[in-house]
Design an enzyme around this catalytic site. Structure first.
Site, mmCIF file in Angstrom:
data_model
loop_
_atom_site.group_PDB
_atom_site.id
_atom_site.type_symbol
_atom_site.label_atom_id
_atom_site.label_comp_id
_atom_site.label_asym_id
_atom_site.label_seq_id
_atom_site.Cartn_x
_atom_site.Cartn_y
_atom_site.Cartn_z
ATOM 1 N N HIS A 9 7.278 -5.350 5.179
ATOM 2 C CA HIS A 9 7.384 -4.811 3.759
ATOM 3 C C HIS A 9 8.859 -4.232 3.875
ATOM 4 O O HIS A 9 9.535 -4.244 2.694
ATOM 5 C CB HIS A 9 6.463 -3.678 3.735
ATOM 6 C CG HIS A 9 5.113 -4.008 3.232
ATOM 7 N ND1 HIS A 9 4.416 -3.465 2.367
ATOM 8 C CD2 HIS A 9 4.484 -4.958 3.803
ATOM 9 C CE1 HIS A 9 3.222 -3.980 2.275
ATOM 10 N NE2 HIS A 9 3.042 -4.916 3.079
ATOM 11 N N ASP A 64 -6.386 -14.215 0.425
ATOM 12 C CA ASP A 64 -6.854 -14.902 1.722
ATOM 13 C C ASP A 64 -7.653 -16.118 1.481
ATOM 14 O O ASP A 64 -7.250 -17.298 1.846
ATOM 15 C CB ASP A 64 -7.769 -14.158 2.744
ATOM 16 C CG ASP A 64 -6.728 -12.977 3.210
ATOM 17 O OD1 ASP A 64 -5.648 -13.097 3.613
ATOM 18 O OD2 ASP A 64 -7.212 -11.664 3.272
ATOM 19 N N HIS A 108 -2.573 -11.732 9.319
ATOM 20 C CA HIS A 108 -3.739 -10.761 9.000
ATOM 21 C C HIS A 108 -4.755 -10.981 10.292
ATOM 22 O O HIS A 108 -5.893 -10.371 10.189
ATOM 23 C CB HIS A 108 -4.566 -11.329 7.701
ATOM 24 C CG HIS A 108 -3.826 -10.769 6.344
ATOM 25 N ND1 HIS A 108 -4.086 -11.390 5.234
ATOM 26 C CD2 HIS A 108 -2.857 -9.839 6.317
ATOM 27 C CE1 HIS A 108 -3.425 -10.641 4.166
ATOM 28 N NE2 HIS A 108 -2.509 -9.757 5.059
ATOM 29 N N TRP A 166 -9.969 -8.164 9.229
ATOM 30 C CA TRP A 166 -9.962 -9.617 9.129
ATOM 31 C C TRP A 166 -10.681 -10.442 10.145
ATOM 32 O O TRP A 166 -11.370 -11.612 9.654
ATOM 33 C CB TRP A 166 -8.430 -10.251 8.723
ATOM 34 C CG TRP A 166 -7.919 -9.831 7.523
ATOM 35 C CD1 TRP A 166 -8.345 -10.532 6.286
ATOM 36 C CD2 TRP A 166 -7.145 -8.860 7.351
ATOM 37 N NE1 TRP A 166 -7.308 -9.892 5.312
ATOM 38 C CE2 TRP A 166 -6.658 -8.871 5.805
ATOM 39 C CE3 TRP A 166 -6.558 -7.848 7.863
ATOM 40 C CZ2 TRP A 166 -5.626 -7.971 5.402
ATOM 41 C CZ3 TRP A 166 -5.707 -6.845 7.130
ATOM 42 C CH2 TRP A 166 -5.211 -6.985 5.932
ATOM 43 N N ARG A 195 3.315 -4.640 9.835
ATOM 44 C CA ARG A 195 3.588 -4.390 8.438
ATOM 45 C C ARG A 195 4.879 -3.674 8.186
ATOM 46 O O ARG A 195 5.358 -3.869 6.861
ATOM 47 C CB ARG A 195 2.243 -3.678 7.881
ATOM 48 C CG ARG A 195 2.065 -3.259 6.533
ATOM 49 C CD ARG A 195 0.931 -2.563 6.201
ATOM 50 N NE ARG A 195 0.740 -2.000 4.933
ATOM 51 C CZ ARG A 195 0.814 -0.671 4.522
ATOM 52 N NH1 ARG A 195 0.552 0.022 5.543
ATOM 53 N NH2 ARG A 195 0.735 -0.220 3.384
#
Length: 573
Positions: free
Chosen positions: A137, A328, A268, A284, A133
């Protein structure tokens, strides 16, 4: 006449010279467009991004290196020039140690140690998802639509303003950077920069959790303050509570198509939402520390019921407690997205391949001049055998080999005007500083569609051209990234393979879509290998591809399309 004058002026502004107004009447009837690749779809400015030295690059040249007469004439041949990225500086010197910092040994040893430390961090702290992540980002703020700029520059480490304060980045400046702090203090800046470290950490995490090998390239410029942040996360980073239109609005300006969006969403498959950071809560998948295709399988197999988190955000929970966000499940609503969800659920290798392609593009958007390091062959819990900038099948670094290859490239490519030749010569000069002392080669031959060949007195024929059919798998992997691979041979013995990347023209994909909307039948026709051509064509949305074409075969394709009832046209450079 006024319309003709205006159209001619606008065409000239875009580099298209129109000799006769009759041309405009013919253009109106065109329905087929045959595009070349280099300098048309791409910028025509290729760069060497990775080099593979084959076994024996130096040991198979005993007469070259041992001959007193030859060595006396070319004593400067073996000047050793490092290919390490600039941030290494003097830290690449062999045998130097700093007892205070623990930084010692060669550049390669430092890199191996860095990878090993990252692997250990991921295993012991179970922090792979947040490292992914962090890189996502950092690099994902890039945009080339209404919003411009942004790239991986580690601006998030400044928390007085900018990216370090964005709500979408909650948990990254404190938790993620806190986990990386011991490694940062050990290796930054003597071995690697912050942005490059974040990139490498994510790729090591993906591999350590069972995912695909990601090629890491280095050379990003670190932000010096929060002033180098982008203005806002809005329009740059996706929101979990939005639908399909939002995903396209975010990702298409970054150069991604629908397939890329689905592949990147597959990240994810690891990690979970934290209520205090995103306002969502839950993992997830059933195994959030395993990088596989479970995200797609579970999305298709499970039933989800909508609920509100304690923060009031909508999410969807399965009977086993796993969740999906609005963004999603949106992937199942449009056939253009769903077909890829189903393909990835069925075949993990297809997912890994497409994810790696899209992920590398995400990490490298907005930056140029990067140099490659491959983690291939690195199994979990083991350090890398790759070397920055120089590679061999055995993993051994060979400065002599680099110098020999650089010298030969300078010689064989010194006359050719082709963009690939210029890129190879530029790289050769970077590793062989005395290139200006070279005398022009003899018996120079340019073989259209095949490469170049010349005679170097006292050494033999040197050829730079297409790789042989029995080349190592490395070639196919480079071509799958859109690279052109050139083989360098001496006296018919393969010495090295060089991968060159030519970036897409700005707006190429938009231009293709515009032509398709006007009913054009588009073809990409190139002399490059089929895999390379397919990758480039897919990146801009062209469906018809002719690869490995000689010049006369390109002409034949245009004639064939004309005979078929369409008028062939070459897109103006």
């Amino acid at each position: 006449p006024t319309a003709v004058m205006v159209a001619t002026g606008l065409a000239a502004k875009h580099g298209c010279l129109v000799k006769d107004s009759v041309v405009w009447e013919k253009v109106a009837a065109l329905k087929c467009c045959v595009l070349d690749k280099t300098g048309t779809i791409t910028k025509g400015q290729p760069e060497v991004v990775e080099v593979l030295l084959l076994p024996g690059t130096t040991t198979e040249l005993p007469m070259l290196l041992a001959s007193p007469s030859f060595f006396g004439r070319f004593a400067w041949l073996l000047s050793l020039v490092s290919l390490a990225w600039p941030a290494l500086g003097d830290a690449a010197t062999e045998g130097q140690c700093d007892a205070a910092t623990g930084k010692c040994g060669s550049m390669a040893e430092s890199y191996d140690a860095l990878v090993k430390d990252l692997e250990e961090l991921v295993r012991t702290k179970h922090c792979g998802p947040i490292l992914i992540r962090l890189s996502w980002h950092d690099a994902g703020v890039f945009s080339n639509g209404k919003l411009k700029g942004g790239y991986s520059n580690a601006a998030m480490r400044f928390t007085d303003a900018g990216e370090g304060t964005f709500g979408a980045n909650a948990g990254l400046p404190d938790v993620a950077l806190g986990l990386l702090k011991p490694i940062t203090e050990k290796y930054v800046p003597s071995v690697i920069g912050h942005a490059d470290l974040w990139t490498l950490a994510a790729n090591v995490a993906i591999k350590e959790m069972g995912g695909p090998v990601i090629k890491t390239r280095f050379g990003r410029t670190d932000a010096k303050s929060s002033a180098e942040s982008v203005e806002s996360q809005v329009g740059r980073l996706p929101d979990g509570d939005k639908e399909l239109d939002h995903l396209r609005e975010i990702f298409h300006p970054k150069g991604f198509d629908d397939r890329d969006i689905v592949a990147l969403s597959g990240a994810h498959t690891v990690g979970k939402c934290h209520i205090g950071r995103s306002g969502f809560d839950g993992a997830w998948t059933e195994e959030p520390l395993k990088f596989d295709n479970s995200y797609f399988k579970e999305m298709l197999q499970k039933e989800y019921k909508e609920e509100k988190t304690e923060k009031g955000n909508p999410q969807f929970k399965s009977g086993s407690g796993t969740i999906m966000l609005t963004s999603d499940l949106a992937l199942l609503k449009d056939p253009a997205f769903r077909q890829h969800v189903e393909a990835y659920a069925k075949d993990q290798e297809v997912f890994f391949k497409d994810f790696a392609t899209a992920w590398i593009k995400l990490q490298e958007n907005g930056v140029a001049g990067l140099q490659a390091v491959s983690l291939e062959g690195v199994t979990p819990s083991r350090s890398s055998s790759a070397r920055l900038g120089r590679f061999s099948e055995t993993g051994e670094e060979s400065a002599e080999g680099s110098a020999v290859v650089g010298w030969l490239l300078c010689a064989v490519e010194s006359i050719s005007e082709h963009p690939l030749a210029k890129a190879l010569q530029h790289w050769g000069q970077s590793v062989f500083k005395d290139a200006k002392q070279l005398k022009p080669p003899e018996a120079f031959e340019h073989q259209p569609g095949q490469g170049v060949r010349c005679l170097i007195p006292g050494l033999g024929h040197v050829t730079a051209g297409r790789p042989p059919l029995d080349s190592p798998p490395w070639v196919e992997r480079q071509q799958a990234q859109g690279c052109v691979v050139v083989a360098l041979s001496l006296a018919d013995q393969l010495l090295a393979l060089l991968a060159l990347k030519d970036e897409l023209q700005e707006g190429a994909a938009e231009a293709v879509r515009g032509l398709q909307c006007r009913g054009f039948d588009l073809w990409l026709c190139t002399g490059d290998a089929q895999t390379t051509a397919n990758t480039v064509a897919r990146s801009v949305g062209i469906n018809h591809v002719r690869a490995s074409c000689m010049p006369e075969q390109k002409v034949a394709l245009v004639q064939d399309r004309s005979t078929a009832g369409a008028h062939g046209r070459r897109w103006p450079k």
